[in-house]
Design a protein around this motif. Sequence first.
Motif, PDB file in Angstrom:
ATOM      1  N   ASN A  25      57.240  46.418  41.714  1.00  0.00           N
ATOM      2  CA  ASN A  25      56.426  47.648  41.814  1.00  0.00           C
ATOM      3  C   ASN A  25      54.944  47.173  41.682  1.00  0.00           C
ATOM      4  OD1 ASN A  25      55.342  47.682  39.134  1.00  0.00           O
ATOM      5  ND2 ASN A  25      57.413  48.711  38.531  1.00  0.00           N
ATOM      6  N   THR A  26      54.002  47.786  41.899  1.00  0.00           N
ATOM      7  CA  THR A  26      52.618  47.800  42.118  1.00  0.00           C
ATOM      8  C   THR A  26      52.035  47.248  40.692  1.00  0.00           C
ATOM      9  OG1 THR A  26      51.811  49.882  41.724  1.00  0.00           O
ATOM     10  CG2 THR A  26      52.060  49.246  44.040  1.00  0.00           C
ATOM     11  N   SER A  27      52.677  47.717  39.580  1.00  0.00           N
ATOM     12  CA  SER A  27      52.073  47.382  38.232  1.00  0.00           C
ATOM     13  C   SER A  27      52.662  45.821  37.895  1.00  0.00           C
ATOM     14  CB  SER A  27      52.424  48.363  37.332  1.00  0.00           C
ATOM     15  OG  SER A  27      53.686  48.552  37.088  1.00  0.00           O
ATOM     16  N   SER A  28      53.842  45.656  38.343  1.00  0.00           N
ATOM     17  CA  SER A  28      54.242  44.113  38.130  1.00  0.00           C
ATOM     18  C   SER A  28      53.116  43.154  38.097  1.00  0.00           C
ATOM     19  CB  SER A  28      55.376  43.835  39.093  1.00  0.00           C
ATOM     20  OG  SER A  28      56.541  44.483  38.875  1.00  0.00           O
ATOM     21  N   SER A  29      53.206  42.004  37.365  1.00  0.00           N
ATOM     22  CA  SER A  29      52.104  40.827  37.245  1.00  0.00           C
ATOM     23  C   SER A  29      52.618  40.064  38.510  1.00  0.00           C
ATOM     24  CB  SER A  29      52.058  40.316  35.860  1.00  0.00           C
ATOM     25  OG  SER A  29      53.373  39.788  35.785  1.00  0.00           O
ATOM     26  N   VAL A  30      51.513  39.403  38.734  1.00  0.00           N
ATOM     27  CA  VAL A  30      51.706  38.156  39.839  1.00  0.00           C
ATOM     28  C   VAL A  30      52.442  37.211  38.807  1.00  0.00           C
ATOM     29  CG1 VAL A  30      50.324  36.177  40.824  1.00  0.00           C
ATOM     30  CG2 VAL A  30      49.319  38.424  40.858  1.00  0.00           C
ATOM     31  N   HIS A  31      52.557  37.081  38.002  1.00  0.00           N
ATOM     32  CA  HIS A  31      53.340  36.015  37.140  1.00  0.00           C
ATOM     33  C   HIS A  31      54.828  36.360  37.284  1.00  0.00           C
ATOM     34  CE1 HIS A  31      54.683  33.032  34.375  1.00  0.00           C
ATOM     35  NE2 HIS A  31      55.258  33.913  33.462  1.00  0.00           N
ATOM     36  N   THR A  32      55.066  37.692  37.231  1.00  0.00           N
ATOM     37  CA  THR A  32      56.768  38.212  37.579  1.00  0.00           C
ATOM     38  C   THR A  32      56.998  37.879  38.858  1.00  0.00           C
ATOM     39  OG1 THR A  32      56.009  39.793  35.608  1.00  0.00           O
ATOM     40  CG2 THR A  32      57.947  40.286  37.203  1.00  0.00           C
ATOM     41  N   ALA A  33      56.074  38.130  39.841  1.00  0.00           N
ATOM     42  CA  ALA A  33      56.279  37.950  41.124  1.00  0.00           C
ATOM     43  C   ALA A  33      56.745  36.398  41.552  1.00  0.00           C
ATOM     44  CB  ALA A  33      55.186  38.572  42.016  1.00  0.00           C
ATOM     45  N   GLN A  35      57.684  34.367  39.165  1.00  0.00           N
ATOM     46  CA  GLN A  35      59.026  33.868  38.579  1.00  0.00           C
ATOM     47  C   GLN A  35      59.936  34.421  39.549  1.00  0.00           C
ATOM     48  OE1 GLN A  35      58.512  35.920  34.773  1.00  0.00           O
ATOM     49  NE2 GLN A  35      58.632  33.741  33.837  1.00  0.00           N
ATOM     50  N   ALA A  36      60.094  35.622  40.179  1.00  0.00           N
ATOM     51  CA  ALA A  36      61.066  36.070  41.050  1.00  0.00           C
ATOM     52  C   ALA A  36      61.274  35.274  42.137  1.00  0.00           C
ATOM     53  CB  ALA A  36      60.887  37.557  41.292  1.00  0.00           C
ATOM     54  N   MET A  37      59.897  34.813  42.709  1.00  0.00           N
ATOM     55  CA  MET A  37      60.154  33.919  43.842  1.00  0.00           C
ATOM     56  C   MET A  37      60.883  32.610  43.718  1.00  0.00           C
ATOM     57  SD  MET A  37      56.339  34.192  45.393  1.00  0.00           S
ATOM     58  CE  MET A  37      55.790  35.581  46.631  1.00  0.00           C
ATOM     59  N   SER A  38      60.556  32.113  42.482  1.00  0.00           N
ATOM     60  CA  SER A  38      61.122  30.753  42.138  1.00  0.00           C
ATOM     61  C   SER A  38      62.525  30.894  41.887  1.00  0.00           C
ATOM     62  CB  SER A  38      60.386  30.233  40.753  1.00  0.00           C
ATOM     63  OG  SER A  38      60.931  29.097  40.434  1.00  0.00           O
ATOM     64  N   THR A  39      63.111  32.107  41.086  1.00  0.00           N
ATOM     65  CA  THR A  39      64.419  32.176  40.791  1.00  0.00           C
ATOM     66  C   THR A  39      65.312  32.300  42.180  1.00  0.00           C
ATOM     67  OG1 THR A  39      64.036  33.273  38.608  1.00  0.00           O
ATOM     68  CG2 THR A  39      66.072  34.014  39.610  1.00  0.00           C
ATOM     69  N   HIS A  40      64.700  33.074  43.221  1.00  0.00           N
ATOM     70  CA  HIS A  40      65.539  33.604  44.425  1.00  0.00           C
ATOM     71  C   HIS A  40      65.111  32.704  45.541  1.00  0.00           C
ATOM     72  CE1 HIS A  40      67.118  37.332  42.499  1.00  0.00           C
ATOM     73  NE2 HIS A  40      66.018  37.328  41.856  1.00  0.00           N
ATOM     74  N   ASN A  41      64.321  31.531  45.113  1.00  0.00           N
ATOM     75  CA  ASN A  41      63.926  30.600  46.294  1.00  0.00           C
ATOM     76  C   ASN A  41      63.542  31.240  47.507  1.00  0.00           C
ATOM     77  OD1 ASN A  41      63.475  27.979  47.005  1.00  0.00           O
ATOM     78  ND2 ASN A  41      65.455  28.025  48.291  1.00  0.00           N
ATOM     79  N   ARG A  61      51.102  32.320  49.876  1.00  0.00           N
ATOM     80  CA  ARG A  61      49.779  32.500  50.414  1.00  0.00           C
ATOM     81  C   ARG A  61      49.037  33.344  49.739  1.00  0.00           C
ATOM     82  NH1 ARG A  61      48.442  32.860  56.843  1.00  0.00           N
ATOM     83  NH2 ARG A  61      50.382  31.812  56.825  1.00  0.00           N
ATOM     84  N   ASP A  62      49.140  34.543  49.447  1.00  0.00           N
ATOM     85  CA  ASP A  62      48.422  35.521  48.936  1.00  0.00           C
ATOM     86  C   ASP A  62      48.159  35.063  47.576  1.00  0.00           C
ATOM     87  OD1 ASP A  62      48.361  37.395  51.037  1.00  0.00           O
ATOM     88  OD2 ASP A  62      50.140  38.189  50.323  1.00  0.00           O
ATOM     89  N   ILE A  63      49.215  34.442  46.642  1.00  0.00           N
ATOM     90  CA  ILE A  63      48.753  34.320  45.474  1.00  0.00           C
ATOM     91  C   ILE A  63      48.112  32.859  45.251  1.00  0.00           C
ATOM     92  CG2 ILE A  63      50.034  33.059  43.321  1.00  0.00           C
ATOM     93  CD1 ILE A  63      52.535  34.838  44.307  1.00  0.00           C
ATOM     94  N   THR A  64      48.096  32.055  46.428  1.00  0.00           N
ATOM     95  CA  THR A  64      47.180  30.827  46.424  1.00  0.00           C
ATOM     96  C   THR A  64      45.815  31.224  46.706  1.00  0.00           C
ATOM     97  OG1 THR A  64      48.942  29.572  47.141  1.00  0.00           O
ATOM     98  CG2 THR A  64      46.813  28.694  47.514  1.00  0.00           C
ATOM     99  N   HIS A  65      45.464  32.291  47.808  1.00  0.00           N
ATOM    100  CA  HIS A  65      44.123  32.402  48.034  1.00  0.00           C
ATOM    101  C   HIS A  65      43.645  33.675  47.114  1.00  0.00           C
ATOM    102  CE1 HIS A  65      44.177  30.210  51.812  1.00  0.00           C
ATOM    103  NE2 HIS A  65      45.383  30.351  51.746  1.00  0.00           N
ATOM    104  N   ARG A  66      44.274  34.528  46.857  1.00  0.00           N
ATOM    105  CA  ARG A  66      43.885  35.940  46.033  1.00  0.00           C
ATOM    106  C   ARG A  66      43.781  35.709  44.442  1.00  0.00           C
ATOM    107  NH1 ARG A  66      46.463  40.305  49.965  1.00  0.00           N
ATOM    108  NH2 ARG A  66      45.384  39.639  52.051  1.00  0.00           N
ATOM    109  N   VAL A  67      44.710  34.745  44.072  1.00  0.00           N
ATOM    110  CA  VAL A  67      44.649  34.797  42.566  1.00  0.00           C
ATOM    111  C   VAL A  67      44.289  33.249  42.135  1.00  0.00           C
ATOM    112  CG1 VAL A  67      46.413  34.783  40.656  1.00  0.00           C
ATOM    113  CG2 VAL A  67      46.712  36.167  42.637  1.00  0.00           C
ATOM    114  N   LEU A  68      44.867  32.317  42.563  1.00  0.00           N
ATOM    115  CA  LEU A  68      44.570  30.890  41.993  1.00  0.00           C
ATOM    116  C   LEU A  68      43.137  30.418  42.524  1.00  0.00           C
ATOM    117  CD1 LEU A  68      48.119  29.188  42.395  1.00  0.00           C
ATOM    118  CD2 LEU A  68      46.981  30.209  40.224  1.00  0.00           C
ATOM    119  N   ALA A  69      42.854  30.633  43.719  1.00  0.00           N
ATOM    120  CA  ALA A  69      41.710  30.248  44.204  1.00  0.00           C
ATOM    121  C   ALA A  69      40.343  30.928  43.490  1.00  0.00           C
ATOM    122  CB  ALA A  69      41.423  30.346  45.711  1.00  0.00           C
ATOM    123  N   CYS A  70      40.561  32.219  43.177  1.00  0.00           N
ATOM    124  CA  CYS A  70      39.596  33.232  42.391  1.00  0.00           C
ATOM    125  C   CYS A  70      39.719  32.985  41.188  1.00  0.00           C
ATOM    126  CB  CYS A  70      39.873  34.516  42.982  1.00  0.00           C
ATOM    127  SG  CYS A  70      39.597  34.694  44.921  1.00  0.00           S
TER     128      CYS A  70
END
Length: 154
Positions: A25-33, A35-41, A61-70
Amino acid sequence: MGRTSVMQRRIIPDVVSAQDVVALNTSSSVHTAVQAMSTHNIAAIAVTDGNQRLLGIVTERDITHRVLACGLNPLNTPLSDIMTENPEHLRPTDSCLDAIELMLSRNIRHLPVIDMDRRVIAVVSMRDLLETALEVLNIDIDEARYDAFAPEEE
């Protein structure tokens, strides 16, 4: 079969099957996302409401550009801050060609597949499409090889 048949194949069931979609959902953290990406490959997460209706998508790509790069903190950044809202999407009956044209024209690699009620039933990736094309190409090559070297009928 050939190129035409690959392009006419339907997203469901020819490329991917309806699947248990990893969605948050929209309130989930990027970190949770992450973790889910890693778990489910997987490389993309659908962002949905309580009824699995599509609200957005978050990709690596969103995580790289919109979170980490910022310099944002993945632990306390909600997906609503970085997701692509109302993303392009496919219907189950769309063709491989529809998906490829949309991905290339918009420079995207993942598309949610939604039903008539906007519920996410799958996510298709460029890799899924390439694997389907390669499978058909290999079948075509095998058939051509057989035709070329089959004993002549008398």
